[in-house]
Design a protein around this motif. Structure first.
Motif, PDB file in Angstrom:
ATOM      1  N   SER A 151       0.830  -1.212   0.000  1.00 41.64           N
ATOM      2  CA  SER A 151       0.000   0.000   0.000  1.00 41.64           C
ATOM      3  C   SER A 151       0.862   1.259   0.000  1.00 41.64           C
ATOM      4  O   SER A 151       0.545   2.245  -0.680  1.00 41.64           O
ATOM      5  N   LEU A 152       1.949   1.241   0.762  1.00 41.45           N
ATOM      6  CA  LEU A 152       2.849   2.392   0.779  1.00 41.45           C
ATOM      7  C   LEU A 152       3.440   2.643  -0.607  1.00 41.45           C
ATOM      8  O   LEU A 152       3.516   3.791  -1.072  1.00 41.45           O
ATOM      9  N   HIS A 153       3.852   1.586  -1.273  1.00 39.13           N
ATOM     10  CA  HIS A 153       4.401   1.752  -2.617  1.00 39.13           C
ATOM     11  C   HIS A 153       3.333   2.287  -3.576  1.00 39.13           C
ATOM     12  O   HIS A 153       3.615   3.173  -4.396  1.00 39.13           O
ATOM     13  N   LEU A 154       2.125   1.769  -3.478  1.00 44.44           N
ATOM     14  CA  LEU A 154       1.027   2.262  -4.316  1.00 44.44           C
ATOM     15  C   LEU A 154       0.772   3.748  -4.077  1.00 44.44           C
ATOM     16  O   LEU A 154       0.607   4.541  -5.016  1.00 44.44           O
ATOM     17  N   MET A 155       0.743   4.145  -2.824  1.00 41.86           N
ATOM     18  CA  MET A 155       0.440   5.530  -2.489  1.00 41.86           C
ATOM     19  C   MET A 155       1.552   6.471  -2.929  1.00 41.86           C
ATOM     20  O   MET A 155       1.294   7.590  -3.382  1.00 41.86           O
ATOM     21  N   HIS A 156       2.803   6.032  -2.810  1.00 44.25           N
ATOM     22  CA  HIS A 156       3.897   6.857  -3.310  1.00 44.25           C
ATOM     23  C   HIS A 156       3.764   7.063  -4.820  1.00 44.25           C
ATOM     24  O   HIS A 156       3.971   8.177  -5.328  1.00 44.25           O
ATOM     25  N   GLN A 157       3.410   6.001  -5.526  1.00 42.22           N
ATOM     26  CA  GLN A 157       3.172   6.143  -6.963  1.00 42.22           C
ATOM     27  C   GLN A 157       2.048   7.140  -7.232  1.00 42.22           C
ATOM     28  O   GLN A 157       2.178   8.042  -8.063  1.00 42.22           O
ATOM     29  N   ALA A 158       0.952   6.959  -6.516  1.00 39.21           N
ATOM     30  CA  ALA A 158      -0.227   7.781  -6.765  1.00 39.21           C
ATOM     31  C   ALA A 158       0.030   9.249  -6.444  1.00 39.21           C
ATOM     32  O   ALA A 158      -0.451  10.146  -7.152  1.00 39.21           O
ATOM     33  N   LEU A 159       0.785   9.510  -5.401  1.00 42.37           N
ATOM     34  CA  LEU A 159       1.055  10.896  -5.015  1.00 42.37           C
ATOM     35  C   LEU A 159       2.053  11.563  -5.959  1.00 42.37           C
ATOM     36  O   LEU A 159       2.150  12.793  -5.989  1.00 42.37           O
ATOM     37  N   SER A 160       2.792  10.754  -6.728  1.00 42.00           N
ATOM     38  CA  SER A 160       3.764  11.303  -7.681  1.00 42.00           C
ATOM     39  C   SER A 160       3.153  11.559  -9.050  1.00 42.00           C
ATOM     40  O   SER A 160       3.773  12.207  -9.895  1.00 42.00           O
TER      41      SER A 160
END
Length: 299
Positions: A132-141
């Motif tokens: 989830s952290l990796h997904l959110m970092h992608q999404a926020l970028s």
């Protein structure tokens, strides 16, 4: 001695209880005017007396001027990470960057299930949280977001808008596997309350984070460290957490910054919240800032 060198910041925990909304509003305004950096709101939507956390933060952000907000911590098993990232990016833009995200894997599986969520426990919860952290970092970028695993199926939606001020992801963690996830994948560690993770237990947890960060090729100094501190400021007496007069608080927070590595302290007052907040903002915070700055300068 561990001092990661971050600038100190201070915040206040606000209750999401519906029956204390007016008090919560007033505390938010006083914390904003008093110069605190953060207002933190816990996330337990299965509690019938609690307002929904993201809605409350959105409401309070419209009534304050400069103070930032964080979820302390948002339950990822009830909040799809891509949608939570979208909401955070949106509110960051609407508030000129006054949003950070504290997230957690979900501590109460039965409560999660009672709301229709899929409760994950143990290793499944840890793996789900790291992904989830990796997904959110992608999404926020911004850009295309994809992940296909047993825990997530995200097929390439176009993320945006991208906030001008980065939204950091701070992970609430207590046990070794989640602490290691913090070191590998989070922008910061949110420690549970000082009555659950007392100061003497902090160094071992910081070491787990640091070792995991180093193993992942990250600089441990890049990771923020946030301590939820429950207690009361006043004459010595009994009570939960840190209890004592202003010098006791100044000594403790200074030590916890310079020796335990915390850079952010979120105050959970147990006494009269308005009086406690005034003492914290007018006496404790400036004294801790000054003492830490002076000691760092002498090094």
């Amino acid at each position: 001695m561990t001092d990661y060198g971050h600038q100190l910041s201070f915040g206040l925990s606000l209750s999401p209880a519906a029956n204390s909304l007016e008090e919560t509003r007033q505390l938010a305004l006083r914390a904003d005017a008093g110069g605190l950096d953060y207002l933190a709101v816990q996330d337990h939507p299965y509690q019938p007396g609690y307002l929904e956390t993201w809605t409350l933060i959105s409401h309070l952000s419209a009534t304050t001027n400069r103070i930032s907000f964080l979820t302390d911590v948002a339950d990822l098993q009830l909040r799809p990470p891509t949608m939570l990232a979208k909401a955070a990016a949106s509110l960051s833009l609407l508030t000129d960057g006054r949003i950070q995200l504290g997230v957690g894997g979900g501590a109460f599986a039965d409560a999660i299930a009672s709301m229709g969520g899929l409760p994950r426990r143990g290793a499944r919860m840890v793996a789900f949280t790291e992904e989830s952290l990796h997904l959110m970092h992608q999404a926020l970028s911004g850009g295309a977001v994809r992940m296909q695993t047993p825990h997530h199926t995200v097929t390439g939606y176009r993320a945006g808008p991208v906030p001008a001020a980065p939204v950091q992801l701070w992970l609430g963690a207590q046990k070794s596997k989640m602490l290691a996830v913090t070191g590998r994948a989070a922008d910061g560690w949110i420690s549970p309350l000082n009555i659950y993770v007392p100061p003497e237990e902090v160094p071992a947890r910081q070491q787990i984070i640091d070792d995991a960060a180093t193993g992942a090729g990250r600089d441990p100094r890049s990771i923020r460290r946030i301590y939820n501190v429950i207690g009361s400021i006043g004459p010595l007496g009994t009570g939960q957490g840190l209890v004592g007069d202003v010098p006791v608080w100044v000594d403790a927070l200074t030590s916890w910054a310079l020796q335990l590595g915390f850079d952010t302290f979120i105050f959970w007052p147990t006494g009269d919240a308005e009086t406690q907040l005034d003492l914290f903002t007018s006496e404790v915070v400036p004294a801790v800032r000054a003492r830490v700055a002076a000691i760092r300068e002498q090094r």
